[in-house]
Write an enzyme that holds these catalytic residues in place. Structure first.
Site, PDB file in Angstrom:
ATOM      1  CG  HIS A 254      28.319  40.282 -11.774  1.00 21.33           C
ATOM      2  ND1 HIS A 254      29.599  40.627 -10.930  1.00 21.33           N
ATOM      3  CD2 HIS A 254      28.726  40.654 -13.018  1.00 21.33           C
ATOM      4  CE1 HIS A 254      30.541  40.860 -11.528  1.00 21.33           C
ATOM      5  NE2 HIS A 254      30.340  40.684 -13.024  1.00 21.33           N
TER       6      HIS A 254
ATOM      7  N   GLY B  45      26.741  44.050 -17.215  1.00 21.34           N
ATOM      8  CA  GLY B  45      27.469  43.590 -18.189  1.00 21.34           C
ATOM      9  C   GLY B  45      28.262  42.438 -18.106  1.00 21.34           C
ATOM     10  CG  HIS B  46      28.441  39.364 -21.220  1.00 21.51           C
ATOM     11  ND1 HIS B  46      27.881  38.334 -20.256  1.00 21.51           N
ATOM     12  CD2 HIS B  46      27.767  39.284 -22.169  1.00 21.51           C
ATOM     13  CE1 HIS B  46      26.775  37.731 -20.877  1.00 21.51           C
ATOM     14  NE2 HIS B  46      26.800  38.525 -22.277  1.00 21.51           N
ATOM     15  CB  SER B  47      33.515  39.234 -16.851  1.00 19.21           C
ATOM     16  OG  SER B  47      34.848  39.528 -16.194  1.00 19.21           O
ATOM     17  N   GLY B  48      34.810  42.047 -18.261  1.00 15.70           N
ATOM     18  CA  GLY B  48      35.664  42.224 -19.162  1.00 15.70           C
ATOM     19  C   GLY B  48      35.317  43.446 -20.166  1.00 15.70           C
ATOM     20  CG  LEU B  49      31.431  43.990 -21.698  1.00 16.83           C
ATOM     21  CD1 LEU B  49      30.023  43.840 -21.727  1.00 16.83           C
ATOM     22  CD2 LEU B  49      32.047  44.048 -23.183  1.00 16.83           C
ATOM     23  N   GLY B  50      34.683  46.498 -19.063  1.00 13.92           N
ATOM     24  CA  GLY B  50      35.163  47.578 -18.462  1.00 13.92           C
ATOM     25  C   GLY B  50      34.245  48.554 -17.359  1.00 13.92           C
ATOM     26  CE  LYS B  51      30.247  44.506 -14.934  1.00 17.34           C
ATOM     27  NZ  LYS B  51      31.003  43.610 -15.727  1.00 17.34           N
ATOM     28  CB  SER B  52      35.990  47.960 -12.492  1.00 15.10           C
ATOM     29  OG  SER B  52      35.321  47.193 -11.933  1.00 15.10           O
TER      30      SER B  52
ATOM     31  CG  ASP C 244      32.182  41.179  -7.787  1.00 14.53           C
ATOM     32  OD1 ASP C 244      31.752  40.996  -8.746  1.00 14.53           O
ATOM     33  OD2 ASP C 244      32.406  40.371  -6.644  1.00 14.53           O
TER      34      ASP C 244
ATOM     35  CD  GLU D 113      39.255  43.358  -9.756  1.00 13.49           C
ATOM     36  OE1 GLU D 113      40.158  43.199 -10.379  1.00 13.49           O
ATOM     37  OE2 GLU D 113      38.013  43.311 -10.184  1.00 13.49           O
TER      38      GLU D 113
ATOM     39  NE  ARG E 150      22.087  56.353 -35.734  1.00 13.58           N
ATOM     40  CZ  ARG E 150      22.684  56.907 -36.477  1.00 13.58           C
ATOM     41  NH1 ARG E 150      23.012  56.615 -37.727  1.00 13.58           N
ATOM     42  NH2 ARG E 150      23.466  58.224 -36.128  1.00 13.58           N
TER      43      ARG E 150
END
Length: 320
Positions: free
Chosen positions: A141, A156-163, A180, A205, A248
């Site tokens: 994914h 990354g988890h859904s909702g983090l802004g990958k798209s 996806d 998407e 860092r």
């Protein structure tokens, strides 16, 4: 073990290899698959009765032998030698098909194809095709992109802004491969190739915008059919406490294992005000530098140690 049918092999290579059916059409669903004790490259070879391949190719020498066999010069019959397990026979070099071979394949439901190409080239193309088609595979994914000619998988988890990140990178001139569901194939001992399923090809998407056809919006160069996976960028949600604990000056090289192949990975914290597209581009540029043997972190630490030693020597040499 992965396998394909003779029918699919014919459909995929009919025009490239100039294939035509000669006999054995009823065996079109015969399977060609990887064997536990044989590599993919061993699936194809010239006609061999001692160590038979699943795909037997008849070239000039093999055709001459079959003609002698049919004329009775060898003292053997077709059934004596062809009583072996094989999925497909291909007569190459635009040679005429032996009547005995045609009859045998027809009676035993063994597909018999002809090709106008020379047998060495034919086998090379088939080996490459089978190696890619029968490769071990997995689905990840994320969004798979071509960034500076490097295959980058953003996870990354859904909702983090990958798209949204992918859309911004595409607008900056980079290319989309898959969104996806990224199909990964191990085409070599240390090589993973990422592709997109035909159903999802060209589409991205984005929440709030729906499904976008990237090819229509940004043009042909915004899409790539496949790419070797070289770098994974994992997005993680970060708060103030996470950012404070972040190392860092980390000199550890992170990797992620996919299909027993270790792929370099980078973790990027997602926080308000961070320009992720610029960070991804910088991560890819830094990865390219590391491929050339240049590591900015190590270079800084070495410079720091050198400066400390110089300061220490100057302090010792300074008169009281």
């Amino acid at each position: 073990m992965p396998s394909i049918s003779v029918r699919r092999l014919f459909d995929d290579n009919q025009y490239k290899l100039q294939l035509a059916w000669a006999a054995g059409n009823s065996g079109a669903d015969n399977r060609i698959g990887v064997e536990a004790d044989k590599p993919v490259l061993a699936l194809v070879g010239h006609l061999n009765f001692i160590h038979p391949n699943q795909i037997q190719v008849v070239g000039l020498a093999e055709s001459e032998y079959l003609n002698r066999l049919e004329s009775g010069e060898t003292g053997y019959q077709f059934g004596d030698l062809f009583d072996i397990s094989m999925s497909l026979v291909i007569v190459a070099n635009d040679l005429p098909v032996s009547p005995g071979l045609r009859d045998y394949c027809h009676k035993n439901d063994i597909p018999l194809l002809t090709s106008k190409l020379e047998s060495p080239y034919l086998m090379d193309v088939l080996r490459i095709y089978l190696q890619r088609t029968l490769a071990a595979s997995s689905v990840k994914h994320g969004v798979f992109l071509d960034v500076f000619e490097i295959g980058v998988l953003i996870t990354g988890h859904s909702g983090l802004g990958k798209s949204e990140l992918a859309l911004e990178l595409i607008s900056r001139g980079h290319s989309l491969i898959a969104d996806d569901a990224v199909e990964l194939f191990r085409i070599g001992p240390e090589t993973l190739e990422g592709r997109c399923s035909p159903m999802l090809r060209d589409f991205l998407e984005v929440r709030g915008l729906g499904i976008l056809n990237i090819r229509h919006i940004f043009g042909e160069t915004s899409i790539r059919p496949k790419k070797i996976l070289q770098l994974i960028i994992n997005l993680v949600e970060a708060d103030d406490e996470y950012m404070k604990q972040l190392d860092r000056l980390s000199i550890r090289t992170e990797t992620e294992s996919i299909l027993n192949v270790n792929v370099r990975s980078v973790t990027l914290p997602v926080a308000v005000g961070r320009n992720l597209a610029v960070l991804v581009e910088a991560a890819v540029r830094n990865y390219i530098l590391q491929l050339r043997g240049k590591d900015s972190t190590r270079e800084f630490l070495e410079r720091h140690q050198t400066q400390l030693k110089e300061n220490e020597q100057n302090h010792e040499n300074r008169p009281d």
